[in-house]
Scaffold this motif. Structure first.
Motif, PDB file in Angstrom:
ATOM      1  N   SER A  21      -3.313  -5.251   2.761  1.00  0.00           N
ATOM      2  CA  SER A  21      -3.812  -3.883   3.457  1.00  0.00           C
ATOM      3  C   SER A  21      -2.985  -2.817   3.945  1.00  0.00           C
ATOM      4  O   SER A  21      -2.978  -1.548   3.419  1.00  0.00           O
ATOM      5  N   THR A  22      -1.524  -3.449   4.186  1.00  0.00           N
ATOM      6  CA  THR A  22      -0.565  -2.591   4.428  1.00  0.00           C
ATOM      7  C   THR A  22      -0.040  -1.612   3.171  1.00  0.00           C
ATOM      8  O   THR A  22       0.270  -0.325   3.282  1.00  0.00           O
ATOM      9  N   ARG A  52      -2.678   0.971   2.053  1.00  0.00           N
ATOM     10  CA  ARG A  52      -2.609   2.183   2.818  1.00  0.00           C
ATOM     11  C   ARG A  52      -1.515   3.136   2.542  1.00  0.00           C
ATOM     12  O   ARG A  52      -1.677   4.339   2.705  1.00  0.00           O
ATOM     13  N   LEU A  53      -0.286   2.707   2.149  1.00  0.00           N
ATOM     14  CA  LEU A  53       0.678   3.280   1.936  1.00  0.00           C
ATOM     15  C   LEU A  53       0.624   3.884   0.515  1.00  0.00           C
ATOM     16  O   LEU A  53       1.099   4.964   0.211  1.00  0.00           O
ATOM     17  N   THR A 104      -2.182   4.565  -1.598  1.00  0.00           N
ATOM     18  CA  THR A 104      -3.374   5.298  -1.674  1.00  0.00           C
ATOM     19  C   THR A 104      -3.138   6.805  -1.913  1.00  0.00           C
ATOM     20  O   THR A 104      -3.576   7.331  -2.951  1.00  0.00           O
ATOM     21  N   ASP A 141      -8.479  -0.235  -2.122  1.00  0.00           N
ATOM     22  CA  ASP A 141      -8.821  -0.007  -0.662  1.00  0.00           C
ATOM     23  C   ASP A 141      -9.898  -0.889  -0.434  1.00  0.00           C
ATOM     24  O   ASP A 141      -9.904  -1.685   0.553  1.00  0.00           O
ATOM     25  N   ASN A 175      -9.793  -4.133   2.200  1.00  0.00           N
ATOM     26  CA  ASN A 175     -10.680  -3.673   3.607  1.00  0.00           C
ATOM     27  C   ASN A 175     -11.953  -3.892   3.850  1.00  0.00           C
ATOM     28  O   ASN A 175     -12.570  -3.996   4.575  1.00  0.00           O
ATOM     29  N   SER A 185     -15.480  -0.242   5.230  1.00  0.00           N
ATOM     30  CA  SER A 185     -14.101   0.376   5.910  1.00  0.00           C
ATOM     31  C   SER A 185     -13.564   1.524   4.854  1.00  0.00           C
ATOM     32  O   SER A 185     -13.140   2.744   5.496  1.00  0.00           O
ATOM     33  N   THR A 186     -13.726   1.395   3.641  1.00  0.00           N
ATOM     34  CA  THR A 186     -13.281   2.453   2.729  1.00  0.00           C
ATOM     35  C   THR A 186     -14.276   3.595   2.662  1.00  0.00           C
ATOM     36  O   THR A 186     -13.860   4.858   3.046  1.00  0.00           O
ATOM     37  N   THR A 232     -13.585   5.442   6.098  1.00  0.00           N
ATOM     38  CA  THR A 232     -12.265   6.077   6.141  1.00  0.00           C
ATOM     39  C   THR A 232     -12.050   7.494   5.369  1.00  0.00           C
ATOM     40  O   THR A 232     -11.760   8.184   5.712  1.00  0.00           O
TER      41      THR A 232
END
Length: 180
Positions: free
Chosen positions: A7-8, A11-12, A14, A49, A53, A57-58, A61
């Motif tokens: 997940s982390t 996030r970086l 994407t 993503d 997630n 969530s995608t 977001t």
């Protein structure tokens, strides 16, 4: 598979995938690459993503835009009202007593809309030459130059349409499969 590390990392990564996909889209203007490969790379970011997630969530977001609206006060012009509307949405501040739950709208950008917009842009790029009384899909180049892009013509417009179409198709498939 929902892990903190994945997940982390996603996030970086994407934004990096998105910037690289736009680079490939613009590079394909004069070199190999273009709308199809750029759309695939751009969709991969959202696929990862979704894997990390979940599709809810995608979609929340990346594909939901919250818009706040105030009722129009009497005595002010429509221009002043819309300037206040834009200012409030940029700041995204909820001041006490100004916003109710009914005055918050969520605009959902669905993959079908991306597909339709991409198909529309690709079709427009071909019909520009028809309006100039030339065969369909004949390349048209403007006289001005943009520093990074060069002279953006109808091939770049067609690539942009293909980019959005491919991204919409991949996202529709992935979101449909993720819901099951």
């Amino acid at each position: 598979m929902k892990t903190i590390i994945l997940s982390t990392a996603i996030r970086l990564l994407t934004p990096l995938f998105q910037v690289f996909s736009i680079y490939i889209l613009l590079r394909g203007h004069n070199h190999p690459g273009g709308g199809f490969i750029g759309g695939l790379i751009g969709a991969i970011a959202f696929v990862f993503d979704t894997l990390a997630n979940g599709h809810e969530s995608t979609e929340k977001t990346f594909f939901t835009l919250k818009v706040y609206q105030q009722p129009r006060k009497s005595g002010i012009s429509y221009l002043q009202h819309y300037l206040q509307f834009i200012r409030m949405n940029i700041q995204r501040k909820k001041e006490a007593g100004q916003l109710d739950v009914q005055q918050q709208y969520c605009i959902q950008l669905r993959p079908v809309y991306l597909m339709a917009l991409g198909l529309f842009i690709a079709t427009i790029s071909g019909t520009i030459s028809l309006l100039l009384q030339q065969p369909f899909m004949t390349s048209q180049w403007p006289e001005f130059h943009i520093p990074v892009l060069g002279s953006p013509g109808t091939p770049l417009l067609f690539d942009l349409g293909v980019y959005l179409l491919v991204m919409g198709i991949i996202l529709k498939i992935v979101f449909t499969l993720a819901k099951e």
